[in-house]
Design a protein around this motif. Structure first.
Motif, PDB file in Angstrom:
ATOM      1  N   PHE A 195       0.982  -1.220  -0.049  1.00  0.00           N
ATOM      2  CA  PHE A 195       0.023  -0.109   0.011  1.00  0.00           C
ATOM      3  C   PHE A 195       0.898   1.272   0.177  1.00  0.00           C
ATOM      4  O   PHE A 195       1.380   1.487   0.897  1.00  0.00           O
TER       5      PHE A 195
ATOM      6  N   MET B 281      -9.177  -8.718  -1.862  1.00  0.00           N
ATOM      7  CA  MET B 281      -8.048  -7.883  -2.237  1.00  0.00           C
ATOM      8  C   MET B 281      -7.251  -8.543  -3.197  1.00  0.00           C
ATOM      9  O   MET B 281      -7.137  -9.585  -3.533  1.00  0.00           O
TER      10      MET B 281
ATOM     11  N   GLU C  45       2.930 -10.123  14.520  1.00  0.00           N
ATOM     12  CA  GLU C  45       2.432  -9.167  15.221  1.00  0.00           C
ATOM     13  C   GLU C  45       1.301  -8.358  14.642  1.00  0.00           C
ATOM     14  O   GLU C  45       0.913  -8.609  13.344  1.00  0.00           O
ATOM     15  N   SER C  46       0.474  -7.345  15.549  1.00  0.00           N
ATOM     16  CA  SER C  46      -0.459  -6.702  15.009  1.00  0.00           C
ATOM     17  C   SER C  46       0.193  -5.953  13.585  1.00  0.00           C
ATOM     18  O   SER C  46       1.174  -5.322  13.809  1.00  0.00           O
ATOM     19  N   GLY C  47      -0.661  -5.767  12.765  1.00  0.00           N
ATOM     20  CA  GLY C  47      -0.050  -4.994  11.324  1.00  0.00           C
ATOM     21  C   GLY C  47       0.743  -5.853  10.587  1.00  0.00           C
ATOM     22  O   GLY C  47       1.173  -5.191   9.383  1.00  0.00           O
ATOM     23  N   CYS C  48       1.148  -6.980  10.697  1.00  0.00           N
ATOM     24  CA  CYS C  48       2.147  -7.394   9.784  1.00  0.00           C
ATOM     25  C   CYS C  48       1.449  -7.994   8.657  1.00  0.00           C
ATOM     26  O   CYS C  48       2.110  -8.752   7.530  1.00  0.00           O
ATOM     27  N   GLY C  49       0.322  -8.143   8.477  1.00  0.00           N
ATOM     28  CA  GLY C  49      -0.406  -8.661   7.145  1.00  0.00           C
ATOM     29  C   GLY C  49      -1.233  -9.772   7.327  1.00  0.00           C
ATOM     30  O   GLY C  49      -1.609 -10.416   6.329  1.00  0.00           O
ATOM     31  N   LYS C  50      -1.678 -10.323   8.330  1.00  0.00           N
ATOM     32  CA  LYS C  50      -2.394 -11.671   8.478  1.00  0.00           C
ATOM     33  C   LYS C  50      -3.839 -11.403   7.793  1.00  0.00           C
ATOM     34  O   LYS C  50      -4.113 -12.357   7.063  1.00  0.00           O
ATOM     35  N   SER C  51      -4.531 -10.316   8.072  1.00  0.00           N
ATOM     36  CA  SER C  51      -5.682 -10.203   7.476  1.00  0.00           C
ATOM     37  C   SER C  51      -5.723  -9.805   6.090  1.00  0.00           C
ATOM     38  O   SER C  51      -6.450 -10.216   5.319  1.00  0.00           O
ATOM     39  N   VAL C  52      -4.761  -9.136   5.793  1.00  0.00           N
ATOM     40  CA  VAL C  52      -4.546  -8.692   4.205  1.00  0.00           C
ATOM     41  C   VAL C  52      -4.326 -10.160   3.573  1.00  0.00           C
ATOM     42  O   VAL C  52      -4.894 -10.215   2.559  1.00  0.00           O
TER      43      VAL C  52
ATOM     44  N   VAL D 206       3.326  -4.704   2.567  1.00  0.00           N
ATOM     45  CA  VAL D 206       2.901  -5.645   3.522  1.00  0.00           C
ATOM     46  C   VAL D 206       3.198  -7.088   3.266  1.00  0.00           C
ATOM     47  O   VAL D 206       3.730  -7.764   4.329  1.00  0.00           O
TER      48      VAL D 206
ATOM     49  N   ASN E 116       4.261   1.038   1.829  1.00  0.00           N
ATOM     50  CA  ASN E 116       4.076   0.035   3.107  1.00  0.00           C
ATOM     51  C   ASN E 116       4.122  -1.385   2.234  1.00  0.00           C
ATOM     52  O   ASN E 116       3.090  -1.778   1.704  1.00  0.00           O
TER      53      ASN E 116
END
Ligand SMILES: Nc1ncnc2c1ncn2[C@@H]1O[C@H](COP(=O)(O)OP(=O)(O)O)[C@@H](O)[C@H]1O
Ligand SMILES: [Mg+2]
Length: 242
Positions: A11, A51, A35-42, A16, A14
């Motif tokens: 992004f 996506m 970690e939170s924000g590392c791209g699991k949900s992405v 990801v 970024n």
């Protein structure tokens, strides 16, 4: 079977996902941690086609997700049950209406049959006698269970859980873990569990994938993860033992 090859997604500046390769075979239960924000949900969103990757491939049962037409994706998503972090229930509807929503949308109108399915699926998640309750009257753990019953109502081939215990107290987290465990043993679904809870990983998953800085840092059993001598893996493990 899910096959991900050299998946990349940025992004703006970024980066990801920086080249992810994962194969998940039918019947596996795999935890994805990081970690939170590392791209699991992405990563999850790429698997269900919410996506689009910058490059690389994602195929589910031989269907190339980035190339699939909307109706193909729609049909595929009906075979995938999701439990989102927020249970995503509709507060204006009853528990019963929430649970059978997907079936209703698919054209099922037999009220007796729908109530029977709702009762059965709610039973599977340990809930009884709340068909006509509103979600707002339920605890966080109960809402999660209703969300789970709604996913099960579609008789999914895959179950994706995104942070199933985040935001729940430890006792309720334990209950949800055991519920997921009993469901994975009982239903022959292929399961992907995104979490940063190592208790959940140890209890449920046979295989764990650790995402770090856009790459797969570790792929093995939970036991191997806990015994890893890699410094970054050790630091992660220490930080996330609750
Ligand atoms: N739609 C989006 N647009 C821009 N950035 C996004 C979008 N979705 C996620 N990101 C960014 O991608 C990174 C990974 O997010 P996410 O996959 O949600 O993390 P997590 O591992 O906690 O699930 C974060 O830096 C987030 O800000
Ligand atoms: Mg997430």
């Amino acid at each position: 079977m899910i096959e991900i090859t050299d998946l990349r997604k940025s992004f703006d500046s970024n980066d990801v996902l920086r080249g992810i390769d994962i194969t998940i075979h039918d019947g596996e239960t795999v935890a994805i941690i990081g970690e939170s924000g590392c791209g699991k949900s992405v990563l999850l969103k790429h698997i269900i086609g919410l996506m689009h990757p910058d490059s690389g491939t994602v195929t589910v049962d031989g269907i190339s997700i980035p190339d699939a037409k909307e109706e193909v994706l729609y049909a595929l998503r009906r075979r995938i049950g999701f439990l989102f972090q927020s249970a995503a229930l509709f507060d204006s509807m009853t528990v019963y209406e929430n649970v059978v929503l997907g079936l209703w949308e698919a054209g099922e109108r037999d009220e007796d049959k729908l109530r029977e399915i709702a009762t059965e699926k709610l039973g599977l998640v340990g809930l009884r006698g709340i068909l006509d309750s509103k979600p707002s009257s339920l605890s966080g753990g109960m809402k999660k269970r209703v969300g789970l019953a709604r996913a099960l109502a579609m008789q999914p081939q895959y179950m994706f859980y995104d942070e199933p215990t985040t935001g729940l107290d430890p006792v309720t987290s334990d209950q949800i873990d055991f519920l997921i465990l009993s469901l994975t043993e009982r239903l022959s679904t292929t399961n992907l569990i995104v979490t940063h809870d190592l208790f959940t990983v140890n209890r449920i998953a046979k295989r764990v994938i650790y995402l770090n800085k856009g790459l797969i840092f570790f792929d093995g059993t939970p036991q191997e993860l806990m015994q890893s001598s890699d410094r970054q893996v050790m630091q992660f493990v220490e930080r996330f033992v609750r």
